[in-house]
Structures are given as structure tokens and as C-alpha cells.
Enzyme design. Structure first.
Site, PDB file in Angstrom:
ATOM      1  CB  CYS A  23      -8.047  -0.448  -0.710  1.00 16.30           C
ATOM      2  SG  CYS A  23      -9.106  -1.545   0.402  1.00 16.30           S
TER       3      CYS A  23
ATOM      4  CG  HIS B  48      -5.065  -3.924  -2.274  1.00 18.00           C
ATOM      5  ND1 HIS B  48      -4.274  -3.011  -1.580  1.00 18.00           N
ATOM      6  CD2 HIS B  48      -6.272  -4.256  -1.531  1.00 18.00           C
ATOM      7  CE1 HIS B  48      -4.874  -2.794  -0.341  1.00 18.00           C
ATOM      8  NE2 HIS B  48      -6.182  -3.535  -0.269  1.00 18.00           N
TER       9      HIS B  48
ATOM     10  CD  GLU C 173      -1.133  -2.525  -3.100  1.00 22.95           C
ATOM     11  OE1 GLU C 173      -1.775  -2.118  -4.125  1.00 22.95           O
ATOM     12  OE2 GLU C 173      -1.803  -2.737  -1.939  1.00 22.95           O
TER      13      GLU C 173
END
Ligand SMILES: *[C@@H]1O[C@H](CO)[C@@H](O)[C@H](O)[C@H]1NC(C)=O
Ligand SMILES: *[C@@H]1O[C@H](CO)[C@@H](O)[C@H](O)[C@H]1NC(C)=O
Ligand SMILES: *[C@@H]1O[C@H](CO)[C@@H](O)[C@H](O)[C@H]1NC(C)=O
Length: 339
Positions: A157, A267, A269
């Protein structure tokens, strides 16, 4: 020839120390061993470069801390815990890279760790503690990789946007309507022979292309059109996927052609580790995306052999010296490390 010398040495040891019978068995076994070794020599020497001899099974990855935008007393920076969990889930340990350290300190750290992750967030990519450390590590990594010292960088990001700015020198970001939406990836032809997706199961690639498994929470994007018109970016990065907000097609996944530098505007994660937003997908496929991405990047870090000067220095640097805290309910993160 080295083998004959070794065989003679083995025979001499037989004469001194063993009975004739065991000596004979030993000699036959030795000859067999040498024969088998020779037969497999070409195979063995090519496989060793990618397996045992060139793999670091103790990878340590740095995560950039970033400037806090609402200052809390005595705390100047933070790392969202999901990035730490992401790397730990694939067998890496984590070192926080604090902002506003000296060049000397960053250089020492660079030579101690096996890769770096630039997390998402809201720090300035033009001037901030985050930007300064990102630039330093980027320049060190380029230089190291040119020398054959394999040092990977991952940007998520904001980290992705920071990488593009570091490569191009000028920012080309456009505002898009992407502040909280999970999307399927539109893979390019180049994704097929990418390094990043090589280890992904075919079903997961299909799921990534069809289901909204990639969480976007960004205001800015790099339009494909701007990328296409920019030589410095086109020659550096291979585009693996794009996305659109309905108006602008933007880059969503990239890897550098000649460097182990990778980025996602989305993202990876969050799917496994963040629960605060309704648009984060937690399906089995979504969670697999988290782990396959982590596995890929940690695998890259396993190709680097930097290490700390001592066990003490390593122990003092690791994230275990800090504890994540539960955040206020308005935060986008479940847990955060404050520094
Ligand atoms: C902040 O740091 C100062 C000086 O070290 C200390 O006196 C103070 O107690 C700290 N405040 C908090 C909230 O930790
Ligand atoms: C860190 O450095 C940035 C710019 O380099 C500066 O704006 C910021 O105030 C510094 N932060 C601290 C905590 O010293
Ligand atoms: C960008 O370039 C690629 C590859 O040359 C091309 O397929 C694509 O249509 C271009 N896209 C835009 C928006 O210019």
C-alpha cells in the site's frame, strides 16, 4: 586427482586401525560412495545452489516503523502488529526499523537483516521518518543486489507507493475511489512467469482472479496509463496485476525485473490478521493468500545471509523487546506496536 588421494588416505587408516574384513567392507562402501557421488555430481551441484548451501533458515526481516500522525506522549512511531504476524507466520523473525536513526545505524542494521518490508499507513512518502529510512534501505538494497548480495524489499500500500516514487523520483499518483474495498485481481500475461506467484496453487490463482480476496484501502493509485508512459518505471517493474475503481485502471501487483523488489497496492496481511473492517475477506482462500504471500517473501529473505554482529545485538534488535497493544475501537488495526 583429489578422489584418489582420499581413497589412499582411507586405505592407510584401514591398515592401522581395522581388521582386514572391515577394512575391505569399508573400501567397497567407499568406492560405492564415490561412484554414486560422481554419478550425481552435476545434479547435486546444481540443486545445492537452491537448497541447503544457499538457504538461510533463520531469516530476520526489518519492518519500517512510521511517524505517528496523532502524537501520543513519548511515542513517535508505530508498526501495525499484522505485518509482524504476517512475516512470523512464514518463519521469519522481525526487527523494527525505527525512524530518525543515523545513517550509520541504518547501515549496520542493513548488514544484519535479510530483507525489509515497507508497511502501509499514512506517513508522507515525500518527507517523513518513514520516507527517510525507506530511501536509505532502497539505495542500500540496489547497491547490494548489484554486487550479488541478494536483499529483498516488499512494499504494501503506502510502501508500494513509496517504492514507485523511489524508483521514478517523481510521483505520478492519481486519486481513486478505493478506500475500503476487496477486489479480485486482473492478472496480466506476465503474472504467469512471475517469481511472486510461482508457488501459488492453481486453484488459489483462480480464486484470486474471481473472488474479492485483496483488500484495498488507499486514496492514491498509480494509473496504468501513467505507468505505460514512464520509461523509468516500465523498465524497472513488471506489472503482475491491475485493478480499476470503475474509472481508472491502476497497478495492483508488481515485481522488479532485475531486483528482488515487490509490491502490492493491496494488503495481503489483513485477511488473516485484521478484523475491524467489514470489507476484509476471511474465507479460507483469502487466508491462504496471506500465507502464500508471506511464504514467498520470507523465501526471498532466506536467500540473504546478513547476520547480526553478535547474539546480544540480535536479541536487542528483535521485536520481542516490545509488546503490541490493543488499539482504540476506531483504529483500523487490532494491535499496534508503539515506539
Ligand atoms: C515520558 O517521558 C518522560 C521523560 O523520560 C517521563 O518523565 C514521563 O513519565 C513519560 N510519560 C509517559 C506517559 O510515559
Ligand atoms: C523525524 O524526522 C522527520 C523528518 O526527517 C521529522 O519531521 C520528525 O519530526 C522527526 N521525528 C522525530 C520523532 O524526531
Ligand atoms: C499499457 O500497456 C500495456 C502493454 O503494452 C497495454 O496492454 C495496455 O493496454 C496499456 N494500457 C493503458 C491504459 O495504456
Amino acid at each position: 586427482m583429489a578422489f584418489i588421494d582420499d581413497l589412499e588416505a582411507a586405505e592407510r587408516r584401514c591398515v592401522c586401525g581395522r581388521t582386514k574384513r572391515s577394512c575391505c567392507t569399508f573400501r567397497i562402501m567407499f568406492v560405492l560412495f564415490v561412484g554414486v557421488y560422481l554419478a550425481f555430481l552435476p545434479l547435486y551441484s546444481t540443486t545445492t545452489t537452491t537448497t541447503t548451501t544457499s538457504r538461510n533458515d533463520n531469516p530476520i526481516i526489518g519492518i519500517l516503523a512510521q511517524d505517528l500522525f496523532t502524537l501520543v506522549e513519548n511515542q513517535t512511531a508505530y508498526i501495525a502488529a499484522s505485518y509482524v504476524k504476517f512475516l512470523e507466520s512464514a518463519g521469519a523473525r522481525v526487527v523494527p526499523i525505527m525512524i530518525n536513526q543515523t545513517d550509520e545505524e541504518y547501515r549496520r542494521l542493513f548488514n544484519s537483516i535479510n530483507g525489509v518490508l515497507y508497511p502501509g499507513g499514512a506517513a508522507s512518502i515525500f518527507s517523513s521518518g518513514y520516507q527517510r529510512s525507506a530511501k536509505f534501505f532502497y539505495e542500500m538494497a540496489i547497491e547490494a543486489n548489484k554486487r550479488g548480495d541478494y536483499f529483498p524489499i516488499w512494499g504494501t500500500c503506502l510502501g508500494f507507493e513509496q517504492l514507485l516514487l523511489l524508483t521514478n523520483g517523481v510521483s505520478l499518483l492519481t486519486e481513486t475511489d478505493t478506500r475500503g474495498v476487496s477486489l479480485p485481481l486482473s492478472f496480466t500475461q506476465e503474472a504467469k512467469d512471475s517469481r511472486m506467484f510461482q508457488g501459488f496453487p492453481a486453484e488459489l490463482m483462480d480464486a484470486l482472479a474471481l473472488e474479492p480476496l485483496t483488500e484495498n484501502s488507499h486514496r492514491w493509485s498509480l494509473a496504468v496509463e501513467a505507468f505505460n508512459a514512464t520509461q523509468a518505471l516500465k523498465t524497472f517493474y513488471k506489472v503482475l496485476s491491475t485493478n480499476t475503481d470503475g474509472k481508472t485502471e491502476f497497478l495492483s501487483t508488481i515485481e522488479a525485473f532485475h531486483y528482488p523488489i515487490y509490491g502490492t497496492q493491496w494488503h495481503p496481511e489483513k485477511n488473516a490478521f485484521e478484523w475491524r473492517k467489514p470489507y476484509i475477506t476471511h474465507s479460507p482462500s483469502a487466508v491462504q493468500v496471506t500465507f502464500f504471500m508471506a511464504e514467498f517473501f520470507v523465501g526471498e529473505a532466506r536467500k540473504n545471509f546478513h547476520s547480526f554482529a553478535s547474539e546480544d545485538a540480535e536479541a536487542q534488535a528483535l521485536i520481542y523487546n516490545f509488546s503490541p497493544v490493543k488499539t482504540h475501537k476506531t483504529s483500523a488495526f487490532e494491535q499496534v506496536y508503539y515506539f
